[in-house]
Structures are given as C-alpha cells and as structure tokens.
Motif scaffolding. Structure first.
Motif, PDB file in Angstrom:
ATOM      1  N   ARG A  48       0.842  -1.189   0.000  1.00 45.43           N
ATOM      2  CA  ARG A  48       0.000   0.000   0.000  1.00 45.43           C
ATOM      3  C   ARG A  48       0.881   1.245   0.000  1.00 45.43           C
ATOM      4  O   ARG A  48       2.026   1.226   0.449  1.00 45.43           O
ATOM      5  N   GLU A  49       0.317   2.295  -0.507  1.00 43.23           N
ATOM      6  CA  GLU A  49       1.047   3.547  -0.654  1.00 43.23           C
ATOM      7  C   GLU A  49       1.248   4.236   0.692  1.00 43.23           C
ATOM      8  O   GLU A  49       0.335   4.301   1.509  1.00 43.23           O
ATOM      9  N   CYS A  50       2.453   4.753   0.925  1.00 38.43           N
ATOM     10  CA  CYS A  50       2.691   5.551   2.125  1.00 38.43           C
ATOM     11  C   CYS A  50       3.965   6.376   1.938  1.00 38.43           C
ATOM     12  O   CYS A  50       4.879   5.977   1.224  1.00 38.43           O
ATOM     13  N   PHE A  51       3.986   7.547   2.576  1.00 34.97           N
ATOM     14  CA  PHE A  51       5.221   8.320   2.662  1.00 34.97           C
ATOM     15  C   PHE A  51       6.016   7.779   3.846  1.00 34.97           C
ATOM     16  O   PHE A  51       5.469   7.600   4.932  1.00 34.97           O
ATOM     17  N   VAL A  52       7.292   7.521   3.632  1.00 28.82           N
ATOM     18  CA  VAL A  52       8.154   7.059   4.718  1.00 28.82           C
ATOM     19  C   VAL A  52       9.171   8.166   4.999  1.00 28.82           C
ATOM     20  O   VAL A  52       9.935   8.555   4.117  1.00 28.82           O
ATOM     21  N   LEU A  53       9.157   8.667   6.235  1.00 29.54           N
ATOM     22  CA  LEU A  53       9.987   9.809   6.603  1.00 29.54           C
ATOM     23  C   LEU A  53      10.989   9.428   7.683  1.00 29.54           C
ATOM     24  O   LEU A  53      10.670   8.670   8.599  1.00 29.54           O
ATOM     25  N   GLY A  54      12.196   9.968   7.575  1.00 28.43           N
ATOM     26  CA  GLY A  54      13.114   9.892   8.698  1.00 28.43           C
ATOM     27  C   GLY A  54      12.519  10.659   9.873  1.00 28.43           C
ATOM     28  O   GLY A  54      11.915  11.714   9.679  1.00 28.43           O
ATOM     29  N   VAL A  78       4.501   7.182   7.477  1.00 29.75           N
ATOM     30  CA  VAL A  78       5.169   6.188   8.313  1.00 29.75           C
ATOM     31  C   VAL A  78       6.555   6.725   8.651  1.00 29.75           C
ATOM     32  O   VAL A  78       7.251   7.251   7.782  1.00 29.75           O
ATOM     33  N   LEU A  79       6.958   6.620   9.914  1.00 28.83           N
ATOM     34  CA  LEU A  79       8.296   7.047  10.324  1.00 28.83           C
ATOM     35  C   LEU A  79       9.215   5.831  10.380  1.00 28.83           C
ATOM     36  O   LEU A  79       8.821   4.761  10.839  1.00 28.83           O
ATOM     37  N   ARG A  80      10.445   6.020   9.900  1.00 20.70           N
ATOM     38  CA  ARG A  80      11.429   4.940   9.975  1.00 20.70           C
ATOM     39  C   ARG A  80      12.464   5.261  11.046  1.00 20.70           C
ATOM     40  O   ARG A  80      12.622   6.426  11.437  1.00 20.70           O
ATOM     41  N   SER A  81      13.181   4.254  11.494  1.00 21.36           N
ATOM     42  CA  SER A  81      14.130   4.425  12.589  1.00 21.36           C
ATOM     43  C   SER A  81      15.413   5.120  12.140  1.00 21.36           C
ATOM     44  O   SER A  81      16.101   5.743  12.937  1.00 21.36           O
ATOM     45  N   SER A  82      15.734   5.026  10.857  1.00 22.69           N
ATOM     46  CA  SER A  82      16.970   5.617  10.340  1.00 22.69           C
ATOM     47  C   SER A  82      16.775   7.079   9.969  1.00 22.69           C
ATOM     48  O   SER A  82      15.687   7.633  10.089  1.00 22.69           O
ATOM     49  N   GLY A  83      17.838   7.707   9.486  1.00 20.38           N
ATOM     50  CA  GLY A  83      17.784   9.112   9.132  1.00 20.38           C
ATOM     51  C   GLY A  83      17.258   9.342   7.722  1.00 20.38           C
ATOM     52  O   GLY A  83      16.573   8.502   7.155  1.00 20.38           O
ATOM     53  N   GLY A  84      17.601  10.512   7.163  1.00 19.08           N
ATOM     54  CA  GLY A  84      17.158  10.825   5.808  1.00 19.08           C
ATOM     55  C   GLY A  84      15.856  11.598   5.788  1.00 19.08           C
ATOM     56  O   GLY A  84      15.284  11.931   6.832  1.00 19.08           O
ATOM     57  N   GLU A  85      15.391  11.867   4.589  1.00 20.10           N
ATOM     58  CA  GLU A  85      14.205  12.697   4.411  1.00 20.10           C
ATOM     59  C   GLU A  85      12.972  11.859   4.057  1.00 20.10           C
ATOM     60  O   GLU A  85      12.549  11.038   4.848  1.00 20.10           O
ATOM     61  N   ALA A  86      12.384  12.075   2.872  1.00 21.81           N
ATOM     62  CA  ALA A  86      11.112  11.422   2.531  1.00 21.81           C
ATOM     63  C   ALA A  86      11.245  10.565   1.284  1.00 21.81           C
ATOM     64  O   ALA A  86      11.975  10.896   0.359  1.00 21.81           O
ATOM     65  N   ILE A  87      10.514   9.467   1.262  1.00 24.04           N
ATOM     66  CA  ILE A  87      10.404   8.611   0.085  1.00 24.04           C
ATOM     67  C   ILE A  87       8.961   8.106   0.035  1.00 24.04           C
ATOM     68  O   ILE A  87       8.278   8.073   1.057  1.00 24.04           O
ATOM     69  N   LEU A  88       8.519   7.754  -1.142  1.00 20.39           N
ATOM     70  CA  LEU A  88       7.183   7.188  -1.298  1.00 20.39           C
ATOM     71  C   LEU A  88       7.305   5.696  -1.531  1.00 20.39           C
ATOM     72  O   LEU A  88       8.057   5.259  -2.406  1.00 20.39           O
ATOM     73  N   HIS A  89       6.626   4.912  -0.716  1.00 23.21           N
ATOM     74  CA  HIS A  89       6.551   3.472  -0.922  1.00 23.21           C
ATOM     75  C   HIS A  89       5.248   3.145  -1.645  1.00 23.21           C
ATOM     76  O   HIS A  89       4.178   3.570  -1.219  1.00 23.21           O
TER      77      HIS A  89
END
Length: 223
Positions: A48-54, A78-89
């Motif tokens: 499913r579609e989601c934005f994944v953000l650091g 969705v927040l991820r544990s690692s750094g970085g900015e935004a990506i679309l899954h």
C-alpha cells in the motif's frame, strides 16, 4: 570478516505493508545485535502507498508547519528508525534492508564502507543489467552521500541506523516508478523529475519485480 557470518536469515516478505515491516525492523535489529539472530537480508514490495519519513525530518516538517500540507494529500505517513528525508513506498518500488552485528564491520566504523558493503547486492544486480551505477550524493532529492545513482540521478535511496551492537542499512529501489509516482513526491522535492529515475525509465519497459527480487537475493549471496 565474512567467513564468520556465512549463514544469514532471509526475510522475503513478498507483497507486504511497509508500516508493519518498519515497525518490526528495529526489534529484529536488536536481536541480531544481541546474537539471537544471524545477519538478516529483508526484501519486500510495498502493498500500500505511504510516505516514509526519517523521524528527524518529520520533526523539521512539523516545526515548519508543513506536516498538515503533507497529510492533506491523504497518503499515510510512516516514520522509519533511520535518518534521511522522505520517500514514497508503493508497488512500483522494491525495498531492501541488511542488518548485521556491529562487529561484522570489524574495527572502527567507516560509514562509507558500511553503506557500500551493505547495499552491494543491489549494486551487483544493476551492474549485471549493464546499468552504470555509482554511489554518491544526489543534487537535491533526499540527498545522501551513499545513494545509488545513474548519471547523477537517484535510482535508490539508502539510509543507515547505527547502534552499539548492530548496523542497519535499508533502501528503496525505484523499479517501475513513473510520472505519477514522482508527481506525488513534488510536495517535498519540486524538481524531482530532473533528479531521479527508475529501471522502467532506463530500460524503456515495465520490469518484473518478482524476478528482480530473486536476482537481488543472488546478488547478495555473491557480494
């Protein structure tokens, strides 16, 4: 270095919810770090579609008052544990992660070597496809020094989480991502059309993601 870690755990989730995998990922990493699991290779296609953000990037967006604008698109965050900015899954992408005990990297941690080593299976496959890839920093699209680039355009974003006992590198490979995909990311990166590409764009045809999963697993076995 590698001879001590010949047996790995493969987590091939197939089509799966990124929010569930990312929520479990750090728990798995602590188990790897404690020696209760071998090194792990995880791979999946977002169901499913989601934005994944650091998580720190999300805090910056909230501080700037931009999070409400992102939420207005109706795409889950969705927040991820690692750094970085935004990506679309979404289902046009392939996600991968490698989790190893910190001592797997031996001696003092060289962040560059960690990124390069733990993303090597993906790079191996792209090179076999006659794609001239390199690791470097994209111009503005979620810039990281060790992302996977093709002619200065990002084709895979890589992020790292380093803790006392483990190192986690995960990323998103843009496989069948098209104009519609990039359009949704323009809320973060207005010039993304000039800064990113996908395997579909490079090869001029839709790619078989399931077949790609098999070849990436083989790539990691080799690398």
């Amino acid at each position: 270095m590698l001879k001590n870690y010949k047996i790995w755990q493969l987590l091939n989730y197939g089509l799966a919810d990124s929010s569930e995998i990312l929520a479990a990922e750090e728990k798995i990493a602590f188990r790897v770090g404690d020696g209760n699991l071998p090194p792990v290779l995880e791979i999946w296609i977002p169901s499913r579609e989601c934005f994944v953000l650091g998580k720190y990037y999300a805090k910056r967006l909230k501080k700037k008052g931009l999070m409400d604008k992102v939420k207005s698109l109706g795409i889950p965050i969705v927040l991820r544990s690692s750094g970085g900015e935004a990506i679309l899954h979404d289902s046009t992408c392939l996600n991968f992660g490698v989790i190893v005990p910190r001592k797997f990297l031996s001696g003092s941690i060289d962040i560059g070597k960690a990124f390069t080593l733990l993303s090597s299976g993906v790079v191996e496959v792209l090179k076999k496809m006659k794609i001239a890839v390199c690791c470097g920093k994209a111009k503005t699209f979620c810039p990281g020094f060790y992302d996977i680039l093709v002619e200065d355009k990002k084709i895979a974003g890589i992020s790292l989480l380093l803790r006392k006992n483990f190192c986690l590198v995960h990323g998103t490979l843009l496989v069948n991502s098209d104009r519609k995909y990039f359009e949704k990311l323009k809320i973060f990166y207005p010039s993304i059309d000039e800064e990113a590409t996908s395997l579909r764009n490079l090869k001029g045809k839709k790619m078989d993601i399931n077949k790609l999963i098999t070849t990436i697993i083989q790539g990691y076995r080799k690398s």
